[in-house]
Design a protein around this motif. Structure first.
Motif, short mmCIF file in Angstrom:
data_model
loop_
_atom_site.label_atom_id
_atom_site.label_comp_id
_atom_site.label_asym_id
_atom_site.label_seq_id
_atom_site.Cartn_x
_atom_site.Cartn_y
_atom_site.Cartn_z
N UNK A 49 33.51 30.31 30.82
CA UNK A 49 34.88 30.05 30.38
C UNK A 49 35.80 31.15 30.90
N UNK A 50 36.91 30.76 31.46
CA UNK A 50 37.87 31.72 32.01
C UNK A 50 38.64 32.39 30.87
N UNK A 51 39.12 33.60 31.11
CA UNK A 51 39.90 34.34 30.12
C UNK A 51 41.36 34.42 30.57
N UNK A 108 48.06 29.22 25.85
CA UNK A 108 48.93 28.09 25.53
C UNK A 108 48.14 26.81 25.34
N UNK A 109 47.05 26.69 26.09
CA UNK A 109 46.18 25.51 26.01
C UNK A 109 44.79 25.93 26.45
N UNK A 110 43.76 25.50 25.70
CA UNK A 110 42.40 25.93 26.00
C UNK A 110 41.44 24.75 25.96
N UNK A 111 40.63 24.60 27.00
CA UNK A 111 39.62 23.55 27.07
C UNK A 111 38.53 23.94 28.03
N UNK A 112 37.48 23.12 28.13
CA UNK A 112 36.36 23.46 29.01
C UNK A 112 36.75 23.39 30.49
N UNK A 113 37.69 22.53 30.82
CA UNK A 113 38.05 22.37 32.23
C UNK A 113 39.52 22.67 32.51
N UNK A 114 40.28 23.05 31.50
CA UNK A 114 41.71 23.33 31.67
C UNK A 114 42.10 24.49 30.76
N UNK A 115 42.82 25.47 31.33
CA UNK A 115 43.19 26.66 30.57
C UNK A 115 44.60 27.07 30.97
N UNK A 130 65.34 36.88 33.30
CA UNK A 130 64.43 36.68 32.19
C UNK A 130 63.81 35.29 32.26
N UNK A 131 62.48 35.23 32.43
CA UNK A 131 61.83 33.92 32.57
C UNK A 131 60.50 33.89 31.82
N UNK A 132 60.21 32.73 31.23
CA UNK A 132 58.90 32.45 30.66
C UNK A 132 58.03 31.82 31.74
N UNK A 133 56.82 32.33 31.91
CA UNK A 133 55.93 31.85 32.96
C UNK A 133 54.67 31.27 32.33
N UNK A 134 54.35 30.04 32.69
CA UNK A 134 53.11 29.41 32.20
C UNK A 134 52.23 29.05 33.40
N UNK A 135 50.99 29.51 33.35
CA UNK A 135 50.04 29.31 34.44
C UNK A 135 48.87 28.46 33.95
N UNK A 136 48.47 27.46 34.75
CA UNK A 136 47.37 26.57 34.38
C UNK A 136 46.24 26.71 35.39
#
Length: 347
Positions: A49-51, A108-115, A130-136
């Motif tokens: 699992x990725x961190x 923000x979101x956690x799963x076996x194949x998506x983080x 000023x920016x919010x950054x979300x990485x998948x």
């Protein structure tokens, strides 16, 4: 009688063989199922699992190397326009390059194949808004590898940070600044605090405030600095000679005529032109902010002028910022273009 006995014995042997075959078939099916279960368990064990920190590491690698093999085509398509914007402007709206994962790095979101994680890029007095950054990140089971798949950017103006005091303390400590929260907080949109140590960013005793929506730090007050005798004398001389100061130069005929120190009328931008050699010169640019307590410095760098102008992209200004600027030589002075501003400079 013997014939009947032989037939009976033969039937018993056939039935036994069938039962044995059925038993072997069931045993084989059970073994196959067992192997499949074991295989699934092995696959589950092999998939690490990725961190959140590892997601950030994937992004920083992709930022440094656009050809990274640890990103998907979708991610490359998202980053392309951002990279182009940074090339065609002074760096604003480009790929986020001043992230603050040690201040906020939220799953923000956690799963076996998506983080998916969320972090921040604070505003500054140059061009950061000023920016919010979300990485998948997505997991590829065939390759047993996590890949960076998406980046989402939200302007703080549309989705405020809502910074906590604990996050503000983390941010200042990362910059070597020790602070004390003001006893009275006048405006809920800000956290007001004082600087309680000597550091490279702010004068000890300065009072600052940070915008909770975007992380912009600004001054409320700075401690008064005592003038030395020489400073006071210089101030007096300047006052007495103001009416007899040299007139502004006009009609500069060559690059060498622009040698020397240049500044804007607000005392924020300071440009130095020196060591002129034909169409080249050594250029230094200093930018004051917050009453010149913070000073960004670029150069000196040797630049070649094309006709009456030159542009330069820089990677570091002493505060971790990158960008570019343009110098235009006019008959009555220099115009500096910085962060979409045209600034008139005089000597």
């Amino acid at each position: 009688m013997k014939r009947i006995f032989a037939l009976l014995l033969s039937s018993i042997m056939i039935i036994g063989a069938c039962e044995q075959k059925e038993a072997n078939t069931i045993e084989s099916e059970d073994l196959t199922k067992s192997k499949n279960v074991k295989s699934e368990k092995i696959n589950q064990i092999e998939q690490k699992q990725i961190t959140p920190d590892e997601v950030m590491a994937l992004y920083l690698e992709a930022l440094e190397n656009p050809n990274s093999n640890k990103v998907t085509e979708k991610f490359r398509e998202k980053m392309g326009p951002l990279i182009e914007k940074s090339k065609n402007t002074l760096g604003e709206n480009g790929p986020p390059n001043e992230l603050q994962p040690k201040v906020r790095l939220k799953t923000f979101e956690e799963g076996r194949s998506r983080f998916k994680v969320e972090t921040l890029e604070f505003a500054n007095e140059a061009y950061k808004t000023g920016r919010l950054i979300r990485l998948t990140a997505l997991y590829n089971s065939k390759e047993a590898q996590w890949y960076l798949d998406d980046i989402e950017i939200e302007e703080a103006a549309n989705e405020p940070f809502e910074l906590t005091w604990e996050e503000v303390e983390k941010y200042t400590k990362l910059n070597g600044v020790e602070i004390k929260k003001a006893d009275e907080q006048i405006d809920p949109r800000y956290f007001e605090f004082s600087v309680i140590n000597n550091n490279q960013m702010y004068i000890k005793g300065s009072v600052l405030k940070i915008d909770r929506s975007n992380g912009l730090v600004s001054f409320v007050s700075v401690p008064e600095q005592e003038n030395t005798g020489s400073h006071a004398e210089n101030d007096s001389v300047e006052d007495n000679t103001e009416s007899t100061s040299k007139p502004v130069k006009t009609n500069y005929s060559s690059l060498k005529d622009y040698s020397g120190q240049w500044k804007d009328s607000n005392g924020i931008f300071f440009l130095k032109v020196e060591n002129v050699r034909g169409i080249s010169a050594d250029i230094s640019l200093d930018i004051c902010s917050s009453k010149c307590v913070r000073l960004a410095s670029i150069g000196p760098v040797t630049l070649n002028f094309d006709k009456n102008s030159v542009s330069h992209s820089y990677d570091e200004d002493g505060w971790g910022n990158s960008g570019n600027f343009k110098i235009t030589l006019n008959p009555d002075g220099i115009v500096l273009t910085y962060a979409d501003q045209e600034i008139s400079m005089s000597q």
